[in-house]
Design a protein around this motif. Structure first.
Motif, PDB file in Angstrom:
ATOM      1  N   SER A  79       0.837  -1.198   0.000  1.00  0.00           N
ATOM      2  CA  SER A  79       0.000   0.000   0.000  1.00  0.00           C
ATOM      3  C   SER A  79       0.873   1.250   0.000  1.00  0.00           C
ATOM      4  O   SER A  79       2.086   1.209   0.240  1.00  0.00           O
ATOM      5  N   VAL A  80       0.230   2.380  -0.258  1.00  0.00           N
ATOM      6  CA  VAL A  80       0.938   3.664  -0.234  1.00  0.00           C
ATOM      7  C   VAL A  80       1.472   3.950   1.170  1.00  0.00           C
ATOM      8  O   VAL A  80       2.563   4.506   1.335  1.00  0.00           O
ATOM      9  N   GLY A  81       0.720   3.544   2.199  1.00  0.00           N
ATOM     10  CA  GLY A  81       1.193   3.734   3.567  1.00  0.00           C
ATOM     11  C   GLY A  81       2.476   2.977   3.846  1.00  0.00           C
ATOM     12  O   GLY A  81       3.402   3.508   4.472  1.00  0.00           O
ATOM     13  N   HIS A  82       2.556   1.717   3.392  1.00  0.00           N
ATOM     14  CA  HIS A  82       3.777   0.948   3.571  1.00  0.00           C
ATOM     15  C   HIS A  82       4.936   1.551   2.774  1.00  0.00           C
ATOM     16  O   HIS A  82       6.082   1.559   3.230  1.00  0.00           O
ATOM     17  N   LEU A  83       4.646   2.051   1.584  1.00  0.00           N
ATOM     18  CA  LEU A  83       5.691   2.675   0.767  1.00  0.00           C
ATOM     19  C   LEU A  83       6.255   3.908   1.456  1.00  0.00           C
ATOM     20  O   LEU A  83       7.478   4.107   1.489  1.00  0.00           O
ATOM     21  N   CYS A  84       5.391   4.755   2.020  1.00  0.00           N
ATOM     22  CA  CYS A  84       5.851   5.960   2.714  1.00  0.00           C
ATOM     23  C   CYS A  84       6.690   5.598   3.934  1.00  0.00           C
ATOM     24  O   CYS A  84       7.738   6.223   4.188  1.00  0.00           O
ATOM     25  N   ALA A  85       6.262   4.603   4.702  1.00  0.00           N
ATOM     26  CA  ALA A  85       7.016   4.197   5.889  1.00  0.00           C
ATOM     27  C   ALA A  85       8.400   3.684   5.504  1.00  0.00           C
ATOM     28  O   ALA A  85       9.408   4.026   6.153  1.00  0.00           O
ATOM     29  N   ALA A  86       8.477   2.881   4.430  1.00  0.00           N
ATOM     30  CA  ALA A  86       9.775   2.364   3.996  1.00  0.00           C
ATOM     31  C   ALA A  86      10.681   3.478   3.500  1.00  0.00           C
ATOM     32  O   ALA A  86      11.897   3.479   3.764  1.00  0.00           O
ATOM     33  N   ARG A 171       9.170  11.723  -6.192  1.00  0.00           N
ATOM     34  CA  ARG A 171      10.422  11.062  -5.830  1.00  0.00           C
ATOM     35  C   ARG A 171      10.156   9.790  -5.035  1.00  0.00           C
ATOM     36  O   ARG A 171      10.885   8.801  -5.149  1.00  0.00           O
ATOM     37  N   LEU A 172       9.107   9.810  -4.220  1.00  0.00           N
ATOM     38  CA  LEU A 172       8.723   8.620  -3.463  1.00  0.00           C
ATOM     39  C   LEU A 172       8.409   7.453  -4.402  1.00  0.00           C
ATOM     40  O   LEU A 172       8.887   6.325  -4.184  1.00  0.00           O
ATOM     41  N   PHE A 173       7.633   7.706  -5.446  1.00  0.00           N
ATOM     42  CA  PHE A 173       7.260   6.628  -6.358  1.00  0.00           C
ATOM     43  C   PHE A 173       8.444   6.192  -7.225  1.00  0.00           C
ATOM     44  O   PHE A 173       8.550   5.023  -7.591  1.00  0.00           O
ATOM     45  N   ARG A 174       9.323   7.116  -7.558  1.00  0.00           N
ATOM     46  CA  ARG A 174      10.517   6.717  -8.303  1.00  0.00           C
ATOM     47  C   ARG A 174      11.403   5.801  -7.466  1.00  0.00           C
ATOM     48  O   ARG A 174      11.939   4.804  -7.964  1.00  0.00           O
ATOM     49  N   TRP A 175      11.561   6.145  -6.180  1.00  0.00           N
ATOM     50  CA  TRP A 175      12.322   5.271  -5.280  1.00  0.00           C
ATOM     51  C   TRP A 175      11.630   3.923  -5.138  1.00  0.00           C
ATOM     52  O   TRP A 175      12.297   2.881  -5.063  1.00  0.00           O
ATOM     53  N   GLY A 176      10.294   3.924  -5.115  1.00  0.00           N
ATOM     54  CA  GLY A 176       9.566   2.668  -5.023  1.00  0.00           C
ATOM     55  C   GLY A 176       9.811   1.766  -6.214  1.00  0.00           C
ATOM     56  O   GLY A 176       9.868   0.530  -6.073  1.00  0.00           O
ATOM     57  N   GLU A 178      12.645   1.670  -7.883  1.00  0.00           N
ATOM     58  CA  GLU A 178      13.980   1.107  -7.650  1.00  0.00           C
ATOM     59  C   GLU A 178      13.948  -0.058  -6.670  1.00  0.00           C
ATOM     60  O   GLU A 178      14.710  -1.018  -6.814  1.00  0.00           O
ATOM     61  N   GLN A 179      13.072   0.017  -5.696  1.00  0.00           N
ATOM     62  CA  GLN A 179      12.992  -1.026  -4.676  1.00  0.00           C
ATOM     63  C   GLN A 179      12.046  -2.156  -5.055  1.00  0.00           C
ATOM     64  O   GLN A 179      11.885  -3.101  -4.271  1.00  0.00           O
ATOM     65  N   GLY A 180      11.411  -2.071  -6.203  1.00  0.00           N
ATOM     66  CA  GLY A 180      10.469  -3.105  -6.600  1.00  0.00           C
ATOM     67  C   GLY A 180       9.143  -3.036  -5.887  1.00  0.00           C
ATOM     68  O   GLY A 180       8.399  -4.025  -5.857  1.00  0.00           O
ATOM     69  N   SER A 181       8.795  -1.868  -5.313  1.00  0.00           N
ATOM     70  CA  SER A 181       7.538  -1.699  -4.593  1.00  0.00           C
ATOM     71  C   SER A 181       6.479  -0.975  -5.413  1.00  0.00           C
ATOM     72  O   SER A 181       5.336  -0.872  -4.962  1.00  0.00           O
ATOM     73  N   VAL A 182       6.853  -0.447  -6.565  1.00  0.00           N
ATOM     74  CA  VAL A 182       5.927   0.289  -7.424  1.00  0.00           C
ATOM     75  C   VAL A 182       6.143  -0.203  -8.853  1.00  0.00           C
ATOM     76  O   VAL A 182       7.286  -0.291  -9.318  1.00  0.00           O
ATOM     77  N   PRO A 183       5.086  -0.517  -9.578  1.00  0.00           N
ATOM     78  CA  PRO A 183       5.252  -0.900 -10.980  1.00  0.00           C
ATOM     79  C   PRO A 183       5.829   0.244 -11.811  1.00  0.00           C
ATOM     80  O   PRO A 183       5.536   1.421 -11.565  1.00  0.00           O
ATOM     81  N   GLY A 184       6.643  -0.108 -12.773  1.00  0.00           N
ATOM     82  CA  GLY A 184       7.228   0.923 -13.620  1.00  0.00           C
ATOM     83  C   GLY A 184       6.185   1.715 -14.385  1.00  0.00           C
ATOM     84  O   GLY A 184       6.373   2.911 -14.651  1.00  0.00           O
ATOM     85  N   ALA A 185       5.070   1.088 -14.738  1.00  0.00           N
ATOM     86  CA  ALA A 185       4.023   1.801 -15.462  1.00  0.00           C
ATOM     87  C   ALA A 185       3.408   2.912 -14.620  1.00  0.00           C
ATOM     88  O   ALA A 185       3.020   3.966 -15.141  1.00  0.00           O
ATOM     89  N   VAL A 186       3.321   2.689 -13.305  1.00  0.00           N
ATOM     90  CA  VAL A 186       2.771   3.728 -12.422  1.00  0.00           C
ATOM     91  C   VAL A 186       3.700   4.929 -12.394  1.00  0.00           C
ATOM     92  O   VAL A 186       3.260   6.089 -12.482  1.00  0.00           O
TER      93      VAL A 186
END
Length: 418
Positions: A79-86, A171-176, A178-186
């Motif tokens: 989730s977005v919450g987990h992404l922000c915490a990481a 920047r948060l989603f770009r880092w995600g 890199e970490q495999g937490s966000v699809p590249g299409a997003v």
């Protein structure tokens, strides 16, 4: 027969705390209850959306989709919450200065993610769209009160503040990715979001920082202790940033030549691998010469020395004879040293603001001394000399500091040729 007004019930909105939005419940044509999310709770956008929904509902127009909404399948993405915490954990380890101290990036990122979490905390990262970020940005535009650091913004956030916060979210989603937490299409989709242009979208721009005139500086110098007064004078003649002048030590100062060179060990561009050398002329040297110390790493503008000067000035102003209680208090103050020997920029700024109040003049920040030096150098020597003195890599940055120089040059040309 027309419906009586007493039987007409207009549904009211309520605060849906899990999402942080205002919600109104309506009945569709089949009589089923439907929840319509209006936007961030308490914002003008939510109130405007409420009026539009109620007007459409009373006119008999369908507000929601006709077909039944299907429950979306569960997502394997965080989730977005987990992404922000990481990301905040990563930022606390990554954004550190040369001494290992964390920078302010974690605080700024936490503030930037606040509305994103209110609106999309439980949204899986693979279902985030550019429309979601547009809604977050619109919520920032509609925000009229901000309670960070005890300050309020009744006129709303500035355009630069909104763009900075949205840049951190991107920047948060770009880092995600890199970490495999966000699809590249997003990331490909949200990266298309542009910043708010100047003069559009109904947001204001803060006025530019102007150079502080010398008469205003001279009137304040009389109300500063000698150490802080010397720092202000050196900054006026050199154009250094407040943090740069407060970090000056004898080890970093090369006094062998006619022009002294201040080679900063750490500065704003250290992490980029850039070198920062400040040239100090005779006027700045005259201020610094009495402050040179034997200890090579001791600050030339010591907070402890300034505190001792402050206590000495208070004792000198005392009119009543000292008592046992006042002597014990003075002894405690003398032995209790400040936490740090180096001045912080906030302490330096507060000392100047208090002196402005005592001098009964408008407050000015120490960064305006840098603007004054840039304007003066650009007017008398040239914009390229101002760029080198201020330590800018890009000449366009220097032009923002030397806006007053163009006016002075044009006025001089008009006086001579016009």
């Amino acid at each position: 027969r027309p419906m009586r007004s007493s039987s007409l019930r207009v549904p009211k909105s309520y605060h849906h705390k899990p999402s942080g939005q205002d919600v109104v419940i309506l009945r569709d044509a089949s009589g089923k209850r439907r929840s319509v999310f209006l936007g961030l709770h308490g914002t003008p956008a939510a109130a405007r959306r409420y009026r539009e929904v109620i007007a459409a509902h009373l006119a008999g127009e369908p507000v929601l989709a006709v077909r039944e909404s299907r429950r979306m399948p569960a997502s394997d993405w965080p989730s977005v919450g987990h992404l922000c915490a990481a990301y905040l954990l990563h930022a606390g380890r990554y954004y550190r200065d040369a001494d290992g101290k964390p920078t302010g990036e974690v605080t700024h990122a936490t503030i930037a993610f606040r509305l994103l979490l209110q609106l999309h905390r439980d949204t899986p990262t693979d279902r985030v769209t550019i429309r979601d970020l547009l809604n977050v940005r619109q919520a920032l535009v509609d925000l009229r009160e901000q309670h960070e650091h005890g300050r309020s913004a009744p006129n709303g956030l500035s355009r630069r503040t909104i763009n900075d916060r949205m840049a951190r979210i991107k920047r948060l989603f770009r880092w995600g990715v890199e970490q495999g937490s966000v699809p590249g299409a997003v990331w490909h989709e949200v990266s298309a979001l542009r910043g708010l242009p100047k003069g559009r979208s109904g947001v204001h721009d803060n006025p530019p920082v102007e150079a502080v005139p010398w008469p205003l500086v001279a009137s304040v110098l009389l109300h500063l202790v000698p150490t802080v007064r010397a720092a202000v004078e050196v900054q006026w003649w050199s154009g250094m940033r407040p943090a740069e002048v407060l970090a000056m030590t004898r080890r970093q100062l090369d006094t062998s030549g006619e022009t002294w060179l201040y080679k900063l060990a750490r500065h704003k561009g250290t992490w980029r691998g850039k070198e920062r050398i400040v040239a100090l002329g005779p006027k700045a040297q005259a201020v610094l010469r009495p402050l040179l110390r034997l200890e090579p790493d001791a600050p030339l503008f010591s907070a402890r020395t300034a505190y001792a000067e402050f206590l000495a000035a208070k004792r000198k102003q005392r009119q009543s004879p000292p008592t046992r209680q006042t002597r014990e208090r003075d002894a405690r103050r003398t032995t209790a040293e400040p936490v740090a020997e180096f001045f912080s920029v906030d302490e330096y700024r507060r000392a100047i603001e208090r002196a402005c109040d005592r001098a009964d003049v408008p407050r000015w920040s120490p960064h305006r001394l840098r603007h004054a030096a840039g304007t003066r150098i650009a007017r008398e020597v040239g914009i390229e000399a101002a760029r080198a003195a201020l330590g800018h890599s890009d000449l366009s940055t220097t032009r923002r500091y030397a806006q007053g120089a163009d006016v002075a040059i044009a006025a001089d040309a008009a006086a001579r040729l016009g």
